[in-house]
Design a protein around this motif. Structure first.
Motif, short mmCIF file in Angstrom:
data_model
loop_
_atom_site.label_atom_id
_atom_site.label_comp_id
_atom_site.label_asym_id
_atom_site.label_seq_id
_atom_site.Cartn_x
_atom_site.Cartn_y
_atom_site.Cartn_z
N ALA A 182 52.73 63.04 -4.64
CA ALA A 182 52.23 64.46 -4.75
C ALA A 182 53.70 65.31 -4.98
O ALA A 182 54.47 65.31 -4.24
CB ALA A 182 51.49 64.78 -3.61
N GLY A 183 53.45 66.33 -6.07
CA GLY A 183 54.57 67.37 -6.20
C GLY A 183 55.73 66.64 -7.04
O GLY A 183 56.83 67.29 -7.29
N MET A 184 55.33 65.44 -7.57
CA MET A 184 56.32 64.62 -8.42
C MET A 184 56.05 65.10 -9.91
O MET A 184 54.77 64.94 -10.21
CB MET A 184 56.74 63.31 -8.16
CG MET A 184 57.46 63.29 -6.89
SD MET A 184 57.76 61.64 -6.58
CE MET A 184 58.18 61.31 -4.91
N SER A 187 58.03 61.70 -14.71
CA SER A 187 59.10 60.63 -14.72
C SER A 187 59.38 60.22 -13.25
O SER A 187 59.83 59.04 -12.94
CB SER A 187 60.39 61.04 -15.55
OG SER A 187 60.97 62.15 -14.75
N GLU A 188 59.22 61.24 -12.40
CA GLU A 188 59.57 60.78 -10.97
C GLU A 188 58.62 59.87 -10.50
O GLU A 188 58.77 58.95 -9.76
CB GLU A 188 59.70 62.14 -10.28
CG GLU A 188 60.86 63.19 -10.40
CD GLU A 188 60.60 64.30 -9.81
OE1 GLU A 188 61.81 64.88 -9.02
OE2 GLU A 188 59.52 64.78 -9.39
N ARG A 189 57.30 60.26 -10.82
CA ARG A 189 56.30 59.22 -10.50
C ARG A 189 56.50 57.71 -10.96
O ARG A 189 56.13 56.67 -9.98
CB ARG A 189 54.88 59.66 -10.98
CG ARG A 189 54.10 60.61 -10.19
CD ARG A 189 53.13 61.40 -10.85
NE ARG A 189 52.67 62.44 -10.23
CZ ARG A 189 51.54 62.72 -9.71
NH1 ARG A 189 50.59 61.78 -9.96
NH2 ARG A 189 51.43 63.61 -9.08
N ILE A 192 58.92 55.96 -8.79
CA ILE A 192 58.43 55.64 -7.58
C ILE A 192 57.60 54.30 -7.73
O ILE A 192 57.51 53.47 -6.95
CB ILE A 192 57.61 56.59 -6.78
CG1 ILE A 192 58.40 57.74 -6.41
CG2 ILE A 192 56.93 56.15 -5.55
CD1 ILE A 192 59.65 57.65 -5.36
N SER A 193 56.87 54.27 -8.80
CA SER A 193 55.94 53.00 -8.98
C SER A 193 56.94 51.87 -9.24
O SER A 193 56.54 50.78 -8.77
CB SER A 193 55.24 53.46 -10.34
OG SER A 193 54.50 52.33 -10.88
N ARG A 194 57.88 52.20 -10.00
CA ARG A 194 58.95 51.01 -10.25
C ARG A 194 59.56 50.58 -8.66
O ARG A 194 59.53 49.22 -8.63
CB ARG A 194 59.96 51.56 -11.23
CG ARG A 194 61.16 50.50 -11.43
CD ARG A 194 60.72 49.43 -12.65
NE ARG A 194 60.36 48.46 -11.83
CZ ARG A 194 59.77 47.29 -12.26
NH1 ARG A 194 59.10 47.42 -13.60
NH2 ARG A 194 59.33 46.43 -11.79
N LEU A 195 59.74 51.47 -7.99
CA LEU A 195 60.50 51.12 -6.61
C LEU A 195 59.48 50.20 -5.93
O LEU A 195 59.68 49.11 -5.31
CB LEU A 195 60.87 52.52 -5.90
CG LEU A 195 61.27 52.25 -4.28
CD1 LEU A 195 62.17 51.29 -4.52
CD2 LEU A 195 61.28 53.42 -3.72
#
Ligand SMILES: Nc1ncnc2c1ncn2[C@@H]1O[C@H](COP(=O)(O)OP(=O)(O)OP(=O)(O)O)[C@@H](O)[C@H]1O
Ligand SMILES: [Mg+2]
Length: 259
Positions: A182-184, A187-189, A192-195
């Motif tokens: 939330a709030g990203m 590309s930031e999402r 995180i998905s990759r992580l």
């Protein structure tokens, strides 16, 4: 000799209900979280997703039901002791300590103190060097360079990354994430998905709550859908988002909001 192996789920909830007075926030939920998979929960606002995470992490008392971690009942475990079991979480609203910098907030996770965050003294003695788990969590969440900043100096999306770093610094056996992106931005999402998928590939079982359907499709192996506190569908992400009951749950709520 049988060749079939039935793995013990990392976590099992059996017929779990949480009522707040007359509100049935969670009602009769049974689910299993399997080793090495990313599980998702989708559902409209108020459908009980966060309450279920609260119940699993022992912050919210059960009205009914049973919880098992690695096959063992743990209802008697206090929320503050869940870190000791190897259960880490992030909250829907950021809960960082404002007087600690990024490094020390993450160190709290490595210290397995997440459940005691609220009781910690504000001016905790600082460590001269960060532990390897903290350095690793900082690297994996792309927080290099932010270590000495305080939460109020960070964007909301960066604060959320610190929360995720704090949870993974605990080296958990189960990671629960309540709307971590939330709030990203997009590309930031994706990062995180990759992580989360990398952590999954290393064997970490996860439960992810998100509203972003694309993020769920890209990230999860198995999805549960909730509406009015109940599970209404489960299966592969693609099948669950197509499920007529799930579609109706979202459209029905939207219709009401628009009315
Ligand atoms: N502490 C509480 N006391 C009373 N009612 C509560 C409490 N916590 C949640 N509820 C209610 O329980 C229901 C489920 O809320 P919950 O926060 O679990 O939903 P959610 O699916 O996480 O929603 P969102 O997508 O908006 O985060 C809602 O009706 C909510 O108002
Ligand atoms: Mg919620």
């Amino acid at each position: 000799m049988s060749t079939t192996t039935v793995s013990t789920p990392v976590l099992e909830a059996r017929d779990v209900s949480v009522h707040f007075g007359g509100i049935k926030a969670v009602e009769g939920v049974t689910l299993r979280l399997e080793p090495g998979l990313i599980h998702g929960i989708i559902g409209p606002n108020g459908s009980g997703k966060s309450t279920l995470i609260g119940a699993i992490t022992r912050l919210t008392p059960l009205t009914h039901g049973e919880l098992l971690f690695a096959g063992e009942p743990y209802q008697g475990t206090r929320a503050s002791a869940m870190a000791g079991l190897g259960v880490a979480r992030t909250f829907q609203t950021v809960r960082l300590l404002p007087d600690l910098n990024v490094r020390d907030n993450i160190q709290l996770g490595a210290d397995a103190r997440l459940g005691e965050v609220e009781q910690l003294p504000w001016h905790r003695r600082l460590r001269p060097t960060e532990s390897p788990a903290v350095a690793e969590a900082i690297r994996r969440t792309g927080l290099d360079g932010w270590e000495d900043y305080f939460p109020s100096e960070l964007s909301y999306g960066t604060q959320r990354r610190v929360e995720i770093a704090r949870a993974i610094a605990m080296d958990p056996r189960l990671l629960l994430l309540d709307e971590p992106t939330a709030g990203m931005n997009q590309s930031e999402r994706a990062e995180i998905s990759r992580l989360l998928r990398d952590l999954r590939d290393e064997g970490l079982c996860q439960l992810l709550v998100e509203h972003d359907v694309q993020m769920m499709l890209d990230t999860c192996d198995y999805v549960f859908a909730m509406n009015f506190g109940k599970l209404i569908a489960e299966g592969t992400p693609a099948a669950v988002v197509q499920d007529p009951l799930v579609q109706e749950a979202y459209l029905g709520r939207k219709g009401r909001h628009n009315a």
